[in-house]
Design an enzyme around this catalytic site. Structure first.
Site, PDB file in Angstrom:
ATOM      1  N   GLU A 141       0.833  -1.210   0.000  1.00 46.56           N
ATOM      2  CA  GLU A 141       0.000   0.000   0.000  1.00 46.56           C
ATOM      3  C   GLU A 141       0.864   1.255   0.000  1.00 46.56           C
ATOM      4  OE1 GLU A 141      -3.437   2.104   2.789  1.00 46.56           O
ATOM      5  OE2 GLU A 141      -1.943   0.792   3.705  1.00 46.56           O
ATOM      6  N   GLU A 238     -11.298   2.719   6.830  1.00 48.47           N
ATOM      7  CA  GLU A 238     -10.134   3.087   7.624  1.00 48.47           C
ATOM      8  C   GLU A 238     -10.183   4.583   7.927  1.00 48.47           C
ATOM      9  OE1 GLU A 238      -5.671   1.403   7.668  1.00 48.47           O
ATOM     10  OE2 GLU A 238      -5.996   2.959   6.165  1.00 48.47           O
TER      11      GLU A 238
END
Length: 258
Positions: A141, A238
């Protein structure tokens, strides 16, 4: 419609960690994720998932000494033996929770340092091949430098090239829309182009990282685009609630489990 996973590191923090599973299920979530599970026994987490009929979306491999400021070790020269041990620890938790995706954090290192780049590639290859034995995808990521200064993988183009070059079938991109917007913008075109290598999507408002219901991104449109693209994975929430988690879930109610 998208299927959302509550991030239990950021959401439902009004409850103790193991109690957040029930709170998320009661709010209508069918899946959860979190940064790290390692302070709770794997069997205890597996039991909470089963009891509340929740799918485990993903979690991170051990990040090194988080309290001391480490943010992963994959790109750190001299940490390969520790990384191999961390992979085994994460696999124990994956077996207990049914997780089919694990995120490998790169760590704080200079992206132009050839030793760091070599360490990162070596770590990815090892972790991906080891996880493949259990049918698990490895995710990487890109993370923006405002939230995590000095993070090694801070560019979506670099992640895309690395995934293409390594050619590992279970190496996927974790596409965090919040980080993408801060780093590069152009979210929709990137989603369309990168979809074949995307293994997980995450969301939050920009710039404040709160509920995906206002600020500079049009999330209703993005959710429709994710559907139009045929993405069949989970979408991780998130984000940091502005206040109490339950008070900020109006955006989620149309998607909640009835």
């Amino acid at each position: 419609m998208p299927v959302f996973a509550a991030n239990l590191t950021m959401m439902f923090t009004e409850w103790a960690f193991l109690d957040r599973f029930e709170a998320a299920a009661a709010a209508g979530f069918t899946a959860v994720e979190y940064l790290f599970p390692y302070e709770a026994p794997p069997e205890a987490i597996g039991e909470r998932l089963a009891r509340n009929r929740l799918e485990q979306a993903l979690f991170n491999l051990p990040p090194g000494d988080w309290a001391a400021g480490e943010r992963g070790t994959a790109a750190l020269p001299g940490r390969f033996d520790a990384l191999k041990s961390d992979v085994e620890r994460a696999l124990d938790y994956a077996a207990a929770t049914g997780a089919k995706r694990l995120h490998l954090m790169a760590g704080l290192a200079d992206p132009s340092d050839p030793e760091a780049a070599s360490s990162y590639r070596r770590s990815i290859v090892y972790a991906a091949e080891r996880l493949a034995e259990s049918g698990i995808d490895l995710l990487i990521e890109p993370i923006n430098g405002r939230n995590m200064p000095g993070y090694f993988l801070n560019d979506f183009g670099a992640a895309e090239r690395l995934i293409a070059e390594l050619g590992l079938t279970n190496l996927k991109l974790q596409f965090d829309i919040y980080h993408r917007q801060i780093l590069h913008g152009d979210i929709v075109m990137a989603l369309r182009r990168l979809l074949p290598m995307i293994g997980h999507i995450q969301i939050a408002s920009v710039p404040s990282r709160h509920e995906p219901d206002n600020e500079e991104l049009n999330y209703p449109y993005l959710f429709e685009e994710i559907d139009r693209l045929g993405y069949d994975g989970l979408v991780g929430c998130e984000y940091i609630p502005r206040g109490r988690t339950l008070d900020g879930l109006d955006w989620f109610k149309p998607f909640a489990r009835s």
